[in-house]
Design an enzyme around this catalytic site. Sequence first.
Site, PDB file in Angstrom:
ATOM      1  N   GLU A 155      12.499 -56.333  -6.667  1.00  0.00           N
ATOM      2  CA  GLU A 155      13.603 -56.085  -5.759  1.00  0.00           C
ATOM      3  C   GLU A 155      14.567 -55.056  -6.321  1.00  0.00           C
ATOM      4  O   GLU A 155      14.802 -55.011  -7.528  1.00  0.00           O
ATOM      5  CB  GLU A 155      14.345 -57.404  -5.504  1.00  0.00           C
ATOM      6  CG  GLU A 155      13.450 -58.413  -4.807  1.00  0.00           C
ATOM      7  CD  GLU A 155      14.046 -59.801  -4.665  1.00  0.00           C
ATOM      8  OE1 GLU A 155      13.657 -60.481  -3.715  1.00  0.00           O
ATOM      9  OE2 GLU A 155      14.880 -60.215  -5.478  1.00  0.00           O
ATOM     10  N   CYS A 168      20.965 -50.878  -7.689  1.00  0.00           N
ATOM     11  CA  CYS A 168      20.623 -51.720  -8.835  1.00  0.00           C
ATOM     12  C   CYS A 168      19.095 -51.783  -8.889  1.00  0.00           C
ATOM     13  O   CYS A 168      18.469 -52.272  -7.953  1.00  0.00           O
ATOM     14  CB  CYS A 168      21.249 -53.092  -8.570  1.00  0.00           C
ATOM     15  SG  CYS A 168      20.842 -54.318  -9.782  1.00  0.00           S
ATOM     16  N   CYS A 175      10.883 -61.462 -16.596  1.00  0.00           N
ATOM     17  CA  CYS A 175      11.615 -61.117 -17.817  1.00  0.00           C
ATOM     18  C   CYS A 175      11.408 -62.217 -18.847  1.00  0.00           C
ATOM     19  O   CYS A 175      11.534 -63.398 -18.527  1.00  0.00           O
ATOM     20  CB  CYS A 175      13.106 -60.965 -17.509  1.00  0.00           C
ATOM     21  SG  CYS A 175      14.088 -60.502 -18.954  1.00  0.00           S
ATOM     22  N   CYS A 179      17.152 -65.970 -20.334  1.00  0.00           N
ATOM     23  CA  CYS A 179      18.531 -66.484 -20.314  1.00  0.00           C
ATOM     24  C   CYS A 179      18.541 -67.698 -19.383  1.00  0.00           C
ATOM     25  O   CYS A 179      17.915 -67.680 -18.318  1.00  0.00           O
ATOM     26  CB  CYS A 179      19.480 -65.407 -19.817  1.00  0.00           C
ATOM     27  SG  CYS A 179      19.363 -63.918 -20.822  1.00  0.00           S
ATOM     28  N   CYS A 182      19.523 -67.490 -15.516  1.00  0.00           N
ATOM     29  CA  CYS A 182      19.040 -66.355 -14.710  1.00  0.00           C
ATOM     30  C   CYS A 182      17.721 -66.677 -14.021  1.00  0.00           C
ATOM     31  O   CYS A 182      16.786 -67.173 -14.646  1.00  0.00           O
ATOM     32  CB  CYS A 182      18.876 -65.137 -15.619  1.00  0.00           C
ATOM     33  SG  CYS A 182      18.167 -63.702 -14.784  1.00  0.00           S
ATOM     34  N   CYS A 396      23.666 -60.902  -8.546  1.00  0.00           N
ATOM     35  CA  CYS A 396      23.221 -60.917  -9.938  1.00  0.00           C
ATOM     36  C   CYS A 396      22.490 -62.213 -10.244  1.00  0.00           C
ATOM     37  O   CYS A 396      22.978 -63.297  -9.928  1.00  0.00           O
ATOM     38  CB  CYS A 396      24.422 -60.887 -10.876  1.00  0.00           C
ATOM     39  SG  CYS A 396      25.167 -59.313 -10.996  1.00  0.00           S
TER      40      CYS A 396
HETATM   41  N1  SAH Z   1      18.397 -57.816 -18.266  1.00  0.00           N
HETATM   42  C1  SAH Z   1      19.584 -57.069 -18.216  1.00  0.00           C
HETATM   43  C2  SAH Z   1      19.903 -56.545 -16.833  1.00  0.00           C
HETATM   44  C3  SAH Z   1      19.612 -57.446 -15.677  1.00  0.00           C
HETATM   45  S1  SAH Z   1      20.548 -58.920 -15.531  1.00  0.00           S
HETATM   46  C4  SAH Z   1      20.744 -57.853 -18.748  1.00  0.00           C
HETATM   47  O1  SAH Z   1      20.622 -59.054 -18.937  1.00  0.00           O
HETATM   48  O2  SAH Z   1      21.778 -57.243 -18.993  1.00  0.00           O
HETATM   49  C5  SAH Z   1      22.021 -58.355 -14.710  1.00  0.00           C
HETATM   50  C6  SAH Z   1      23.239 -59.233 -14.908  1.00  0.00           C
HETATM   51  O3  SAH Z   1      23.126 -60.431 -14.130  1.00  0.00           O
HETATM   52  C7  SAH Z   1      23.451 -59.689 -16.337  1.00  0.00           C
HETATM   53  O4  SAH Z   1      24.735 -59.342 -16.769  1.00  0.00           O
HETATM   54  C8  SAH Z   1      23.327 -61.203 -16.269  1.00  0.00           C
HETATM   55  O5  SAH Z   1      24.161 -61.817 -17.205  1.00  0.00           O
HETATM   56  C9  SAH Z   1      23.729 -61.493 -14.845  1.00  0.00           C
HETATM   57  N2  SAH Z   1      23.202 -62.753 -14.322  1.00  0.00           N
HETATM   58  C10 SAH Z   1      21.989 -63.289 -14.551  1.00  0.00           C
HETATM   59  N3  SAH Z   1      21.869 -64.458 -13.887  1.00  0.00           N
HETATM   60  C11 SAH Z   1      23.019 -64.655 -13.202  1.00  0.00           C
HETATM   61  C12 SAH Z   1      23.476 -65.668 -12.300  1.00  0.00           C
HETATM   62  N4  SAH Z   1      22.712 -66.667 -11.941  1.00  0.00           N
HETATM   63  N5  SAH Z   1      24.724 -65.550 -11.791  1.00  0.00           N
HETATM   64  C13 SAH Z   1      25.495 -64.484 -12.103  1.00  0.00           C
HETATM   65  N6  SAH Z   1      25.099 -63.493 -12.922  1.00  0.00           N
HETATM   66  C14 SAH Z   1      23.878 -63.572 -13.480  1.00  0.00           C
HETATM   67 FE1  SF4 Z   2      16.276 -61.091 -18.387  1.00  0.00          FE
HETATM   68 FE2  SF4 Z   2      17.936 -62.292 -16.672  1.00  0.00          FE
HETATM   69 FE3  SF4 Z   2      18.448 -62.398 -19.280  1.00  0.00          FE
HETATM   70 FE4  SF4 Z   2      18.748 -60.074 -17.964  1.00  0.00          FE
HETATM   71  S1  SF4 Z   2      19.948 -61.959 -17.652  1.00  0.00           S
HETATM   72  S2  SF4 Z   2      17.730 -60.401 -19.948  1.00  0.00           S
HETATM   73  S3  SF4 Z   2      17.073 -60.247 -16.477  1.00  0.00           S
HETATM   74  S4  SF4 Z   2      16.665 -63.276 -18.264  1.00  0.00           S
END
Ligand code: SAH
Ligand code: SF4
Length: 436
Positions: A155, A168, A175, A179, A182, A396
């Site tokens: 996406e 974006c 990934c 995290c 996420c 996000c």
């Molecule tokens: N992998 C990279 C870029 C993609 S994630 C990174 O982690 O920086 C993009 C952003 O979305 C990151 O700052 C992450 O902390 C945030 N994010 C991930 N899951 C989220 C959620 N459930 N609610 C709000 N922000 C989230």
């Molecule tokens: Fe991967 Fe999501 Fe962590 Fe970004 S925030 S590094 S997309 S797991």
Amino acid sequence: MDEIKGSASSADIQAIPDSLTQDQIKAAQSAVDAAEAKVASVEMGQGEAPVNYFEDTNTKNSDDKPVNFYSLTLEDLKEYIKKKGKEQFRAQQIYKWVYEQRVTDPEQMSNLSKQFRADMPKILSFELPKVIKHLKSVDGTQKFLFDMGEGQSLEAVLIPSEDRRTLCISSEVGCNIACKFCYTGKQKLKRRLRTEEIVGQFMQVHDLLGENERISNIVFMGMGEPLDNPEAVFKTIEVLHSPWGINLSRKKITVSTSGIVPEMWRIGKAKVRLAVSLNAPTNDIRSMVMPINKKWNVYELLDACRDYYEATGESITFEYVLLKGVTDQLEHARQLFKLVRGIPCKINLIPFNEHPGSGFERPDDEAVQAFHTELGRLGAHVLLRRSMGRDIFAACGQLTSQAPNRPETMDISNSKLAGLPKHLREAQASATMQNS
Ligand code: SAH
Ligand code: SF4
């Protein structure tokens, strides 16, 4: 001015304890445990940061197969067509036809020789990933779902604001950084994208938008960790930056990383903007929610941010997801302020966006507001990010490559698919119809 100068009085700052108390750390841990217990049935990622980068095979091609044009920087294209016995200056001409005029039919490239036009299909292909869904949120955010073949999808999200249209884009399908909050991180890495697939996201959205709706900025904040796929990501940046192509300024490109510290120098070298997913006020809490912090801790990460500032003079964006009971307490705001103090930066607060099977909770609006106010009071440059596109699962952390039965609504009635140039429309029509 972006720098956190500590405009709070020195008494204010002295009043911030050097660390959280054991009780505060335990409270965060039990909120994480409770979240994990709720999702025990959902498979989580492995928590190991991948460090073996796949070789970028984009420009390597067997002699009899055309190379994908969108995988090539201008320099790559010059080299490549030289090898094919053509004059190098033709590379600029082709770049201009494709990126400026959006002409990919060699027969229409009138300043190339007849012979070159006839040879081109054997040398170059102009395939792009197909858009199979185009969703529009009530707030104007648009989401584009791409078919990446072999049952995989990804996406890209277009976020409009008063003065810009930010795309974006994704760098990987899934990934592995895992995290805990996420959605993308719950799907293990399927594969790293090739350059043409990342450039392709931009070009497809560009083609779907009207002349007066040009994309002004791109952020690598879609699916995947850009620094886990650095070859393709930085090649994409060179392609989109080329003055013979899209001519996107480096300052309008942001790479967001979870903190693959040994690769962060590349962001400074490319002179693009750095965003860091900090997401926690202390090293302990970061390790609870971002397993990568066990590999490269927050102090190493912040050192890499200082190096970036030294190299570029550009301030850094710290992204900070507010998770109820884990990272949203006032004491966390103070610790966060202390942690980043002295680094020229702004802090983007992102209240947690819920997604299927997530155990975490979004803090209530008052807690979010209080956190924001406290950071502001201490002197931080802090922004509260509006969660755009939540109704279409485009906010996000809500992006995914597998989304059976997701509660998203689809509206392609005002999609510009119908207004595409013929060759692009035909390439996409069948896939789009199946989903509309
Ligand atoms: N992998 C990279 C870029 C993609 S994630 C990174 O982690 O920086 C993009 C952003 O979305 C990151 O700052 C992450 O902390 C945030 N994010 C991930 N899951 C989220 C959620 N459930 N609610 C709000 N922000 C989230
Ligand atoms: Fe991967 Fe999501 Fe962590 Fe970004 S925030 S590094 S997309 S797991």
